[in-house]
Write a protein that holds these residues in place. Structure first.
Motif: not given
Length: 334
Positions: A121-138
């Motif tokens: 939010x602006x320059x302030x880091x509020x947190x992190x969003x992390x996504x796990x990829x479906x290895x089967x697609x790869x």
């Protein structure tokens, strides 16, 4: 493969800009937050989890986690993840600064690919969003084998030498799903790319291309058995020898039939034909008589020249086949 990661990276970065995630972290988990209504927090959390679950239906991610700036998973679409600390994980630490990809091996047989991105939010880091990829697609993407023949395959290898994708020659491995070591993989994991001949993880002679993917820190190797790659050239050599021997036998019979004695010319012709049968197409048949033997010598001379031209064409075809293999690999790495 690069496009696969680029595509999913853009999607995750888009999620990091969602207003409802920014507002949630700002209201309940920012350092200066004064919003302490627990019931409202739970309500918003449930609404966001529902939204993220719907997003997963149309993405290649199998799980999405919202991590506070303190490294705690505040909520997740996966079961049993809420409250887990990711403080010491690279995907969290690096994800606070920029988008990052990490490959985790919680167990050797099921690698986990995680992409993380900061929520700001602006320059302030509020947190992190992390996504796990479906290895089967790869795996499905890598399993496409157009242009790789019967023995060709493409594998992805992590920095710890474990394969991220299934191996076609799995039965050859003496240690199950253990690490794999080849000359190409060793060079690739040093950050190099190239085309070379080497022994694969099953100990078989192959020719292949290896590419280092720096953004994901993984190695991609596409290879094909040399037996198959050079099969056409081997078949030509066998055909030439078989043909020469057949013609030699026929010529001797004809020569004996036409003459009561074997002349010096026939002996010379026999020796030269033997040389051609051994693959020496550059020899010169020095018989210049105008009789039947001279005509036969001229025929062999012309045949040797024609076979040499055909052999050179096949060598060019083999080089073109190797070049096409390299092009196929480069298509997969785009």
């Amino acid at each position: 493969v690069n496009e696969f990661f680029r595509h999913n990276t853009k999607h995750l970065e888009f999620y990091a800009f969602e207003d409802y995630l920014i507002d949630y972290l700002s209201d309940f988990h920012a350092e200066n937050s004064s919003y302490l209504n627990k019931e409202e927090e739970i309500k918003q959390e449930q609404e966001i989890v529902s939204k993220l679950a719907n997003i997963l239906k149309f993405s290649e991610f199998s799980e999405l986690d919202l991590i506070t700036h303190e490294g705690i998973i505040d909520f997740s679409t996966g079961k049993g993840e809420k409250g887990k600390s990711e403080l010491n994980e690279s995907f969290f630490q690096q994800g606070l600064n920029n988008t990052f990809t990490q490959i985790l091996f919680y167990n050797q047989s099921k690698p986990k690919i995680i992409i993380s991105s900061p929520i700001k939010k602006g320059d302030a880091v509020l947190g992190v969003v992390a996504g796990s990829l479906d290895i089967n697609e790869l795996v499905e993407l890598i399993s496409q084998r157009e242009g790789l023949g019967e023995t060709g395959e493409t594998i992805l290898v992590a920095k710890n030498h474990f394969a991220l994708t299934p191996l076609r020659k799995q039965n050859y491995l003496s240690q199950g799903n253990g690490p794999i070591y080849t000359k190409a993989i060793d060079e690739c994991l040093k950050g190099s790319s190239g085309l070379t001949e080497f022994k694969d993880y099953a100990g078989e002679e192959v020719i292949g291309r290896y590419n280092w993917l720096p953004n994901q820190e993984i190695c991609m190797v596409t290879k094909i058995d040399q037996k198959e790659a050079f099969n056409d050239l081997d078949n030509l050599k066998r055909s030439i020898i078989s043909f020469i021997l057949s013609v030699l036998s026929l010529s001797i019979v004809i020569s004996i039939f036409l003459s009561k004695t074997i002349s010096n010319n026939i002996i010379l012709l026999k020796n030269e034909v033997n040389n051609i049968g051994k693959g020496n197409l550059d020899g010169i048949i020095k018989i210049k008589s105008s009789d039947e033997i001279g005509e036969l010598a001229n025929s062999f001379r012309q045949m040797a020249d024609d076979l040499k031209v055909y052999q050179n064409r096949l060598v060019v075809m083999e080089k073109r086949k190797t070049k096409l293999l390299k092009v196929e690999v480069e298509k997969k790495t785009k």
